[in-house]
Enzyme design. Structure first.
Site, PDB file in Angstrom:
ATOM      1  CD  GLU A   1      48.673  50.470  48.498  1.00 34.49           C
ATOM      2  OE1 GLU A   1      48.931  49.651  47.584  1.00 34.49           O
ATOM      3  OE2 GLU A   1      47.713  51.274  48.427  1.00 34.49           O
TER       4      GLU A   1
ATOM      5  NE  ARG B   1      39.813  45.315  39.951  1.00 40.47           N
ATOM      6  CZ  ARG B   1      40.272  46.451  40.440  1.00 40.47           C
ATOM      7  NH1 ARG B   1      40.341  47.539  39.679  1.00 40.47           N
ATOM      8  NH2 ARG B   1      40.674  46.530  41.708  1.00 40.47           N
TER       9      ARG B   1
ATOM     10  CE1 TYR C   1      41.506  48.905  49.455  1.00 36.59           C
ATOM     11  CE2 TYR C   1      40.954  47.217  51.062  1.00 36.59           C
ATOM     12  CZ  TYR C   1      41.212  47.595  49.753  1.00 36.59           C
ATOM     13  OH  TYR C   1      41.185  46.654  48.747  1.00 36.59           O
TER      14      TYR C   1
ATOM     15  CG  HIS D   1      45.086  46.732  46.236  1.00 36.75           C
ATOM     16  ND1 HIS D   1      44.426  47.926  46.300  1.00 36.75           N
ATOM     17  CD2 HIS D   1      46.390  46.994  46.527  1.00 36.75           C
ATOM     18  CE1 HIS D   1      45.300  48.879  46.625  1.00 36.75           C
ATOM     19  NE2 HIS D   1      46.492  48.336  46.768  1.00 36.75           N
TER      20      HIS D   1
ATOM     21  NE  ARG E   1      44.971  51.407  39.661  1.00 40.59           N
ATOM     22  CZ  ARG E   1      44.051  51.587  40.608  1.00 40.59           C
ATOM     23  NH1 ARG E   1      44.131  50.928  41.759  1.00 40.59           N
ATOM     24  NH2 ARG E   1      43.038  52.396  40.433  1.00 40.59           N
TER      25      ARG E   1
ATOM     26  CG  PHE F   1      32.675  51.364  49.595  1.00 42.62           C
ATOM     27  CD1 PHE F   1      33.925  50.786  49.725  1.00 42.62           C
ATOM     28  CD2 PHE F   1      32.590  52.656  49.088  1.00 42.62           C
ATOM     29  CE1 PHE F   1      35.077  51.475  49.360  1.00 42.62           C
ATOM     30  CE2 PHE F   1      33.736  53.354  48.716  1.00 42.62           C
ATOM     31  CZ  PHE F   1      34.984  52.754  48.849  1.00 42.62           C
TER      32      PHE F   1
ATOM     33  CB  THR G   1      37.395  50.350  40.549  1.00 41.80           C
ATOM     34  OG1 THR G   1      38.601  51.109  40.563  1.00 41.80           O
ATOM     35  CG2 THR G   1      37.085  49.877  41.955  1.00 41.80           C
TER      36      THR G   1
ATOM     37  CE  LYS H   1      40.740  44.113  46.020  1.00 43.77           C
ATOM     38  NZ  LYS H   1      39.682  45.149  45.824  1.00 43.77           N
TER      39      LYS H   1
ATOM     40  CG  ASN I   1      37.575  44.906  42.809  1.00 41.37           C
ATOM     41  OD1 ASN I   1      38.184  44.344  43.715  1.00 41.37           O
ATOM     42  ND2 ASN I   1      37.553  46.211  42.679  1.00 41.37           N
TER      43      ASN I   1
HETATM   44  P1  IDP Z   1      40.892  50.282  43.339  1.00 38.64           P
HETATM   45  O1  IDP Z   1      40.871  48.960  44.023  1.00 38.64           O
HETATM   46  O2  IDP Z   1      40.600  50.141  41.858  1.00 38.64           O
HETATM   47  O3  IDP Z   1      42.111  51.108  43.631  1.00 38.64           O
HETATM   48  P2  IDP Z   1      39.449  51.965  45.248  1.00 38.64           P
HETATM   49  O4  IDP Z   1      38.638  53.175  44.875  1.00 38.64           O
HETATM   50  O5  IDP Z   1      40.746  52.193  45.963  1.00 38.64           O
HETATM   51  O6  IDP Z   1      39.643  51.112  43.922  1.00 38.64           O
HETATM   52  O7  IDP Z   1      38.504  51.074  46.157  1.00 38.64           O
HETATM   53  C1  IDP Z   1      39.013  50.016  46.923  1.00 38.64           C
HETATM   54  C2  IDP Z   1      38.109  48.818  46.818  1.00 38.64           C
HETATM   55  O8  IDP Z   1      36.886  49.077  47.495  1.00 38.64           O
HETATM   56  C3  IDP Z   1      37.701  48.460  45.401  1.00 38.64           C
HETATM   57  O9  IDP Z   1      38.654  47.670  44.745  1.00 38.64           O
HETATM   58  C4  IDP Z   1      36.405  47.725  45.613  1.00 38.64           C
HETATM   59  O10 IDP Z   1      36.677  46.384  46.043  1.00 38.64           O
HETATM   60  C5  IDP Z   1      35.810  48.482  46.791  1.00 38.64           C
HETATM   61  N1  IDP Z   1      34.907  49.559  46.393  1.00 38.64           N
HETATM   62  C6  IDP Z   1      35.252  50.811  46.018  1.00 38.64           C
HETATM   63  N2  IDP Z   1      34.174  51.572  45.773  1.00 38.64           N
HETATM   64  C7  IDP Z   1      33.109  50.779  46.019  1.00 38.64           C
HETATM   65  C8  IDP Z   1      31.696  51.003  45.956  1.00 38.64           C
HETATM   66  O11 IDP Z   1      31.206  52.100  45.636  1.00 38.64           O
HETATM   67  N3  IDP Z   1      30.918  49.920  46.270  1.00 38.64           N
HETATM   68  C9  IDP Z   1      31.437  48.710  46.626  1.00 38.64           C
HETATM   69  N4  IDP Z   1      32.753  48.478  46.713  1.00 38.64           N
HETATM   70  C10 IDP Z   1      33.584  49.494  46.413  1.00 38.64           C
END
Ligand code: IDP
Length: 136
Positions: free
Chosen positions: A128, A104, A50, A117, A87, A58, A93, A10, A114
């Site tokens: 994807e 992370r 996404y 992805h 993963r 968010f 996450t 990212k 974070n």
């Molecule tokens: P992942 O990246 O671990 O698969 P996802 O649930 O798919 O997690 O969420 C996508 C991205 O959105 C996360 O990596 C993070 O950057 C952001 N994100 C997800 N949930 C939140 C939240 O509750 N607050 C802020 N950012 C979030």
């Protein structure tokens, strides 16, 4: 039989000059990088990528962050369950919850920023990879 997953480094990873650090972890794990491209993502691409988050609280913050500079998109290949291997290497996450030793856990603090992805299933990986590298 080998299988593939999509990884995005990212904008925070690129800005913080951690590309080498993160790519090095995948190479040390003996995964193959079969495609790699530095590019800035537009809103349409992010909405496809996404799709399950469009409309969530968010989402606006996520798009602003993910489009503020280039990401390094890559396809990573291993012998099996590559999405799961990646993963596990990424960690939880929210970097605050991510175990030390993970990308992370070692390098991040903020939830949105974070660092990486990785596809969350074989089906997601196929979908994807089709978005980012349609010619593969
Ligand atoms: P992942 O990246 O671990 O698969 P996802 O649930 O798919 O997690 O969420 C996508 C991205 O959105 C996360 O990596 C993070 O950057 C952001 N994100 C997800 N949930 C939140 C939240 O509750 N607050 C802020 N950012 C979030």
């Amino acid at each position: 039989m080998s299988d593939r997953t999509l990884v995005l480094l990212k904008p925070d990873t690129v800005e913080r000059k951690l590309i080498g650090e993160v790519v090095s972890r995948f190479e040390s794990k003996n995964l193959d990088i079969v495609a790699m491209d530095l590019r800035t993502l537009d809103a349409d691409t992010l909405a496809r990528h996404y799709e399950e988050h469009v409309g969530k609280g968010f989402y606006g913050e996520l798009v602003e962050f993910m489009s503020r500079g280039p990401v390094l998109a890559m396809v990573v290949e291993g012998p099996e369950d590559t999405w799961q291997v990646v993963r596990n290497m990424m960690g939880a996450t929210n970097p605050r919850d991510a175990a030390p030793g993970t990308i992370r856990g070692d390098l991040g603090i903020l939830f949105t920023e974070n660092l990486v992805h990785g596809s969350d299933s074989l089906e997601s990986a196929t979908r994807e990879i089709g978005i980012f590298f349609p010619n593969l």
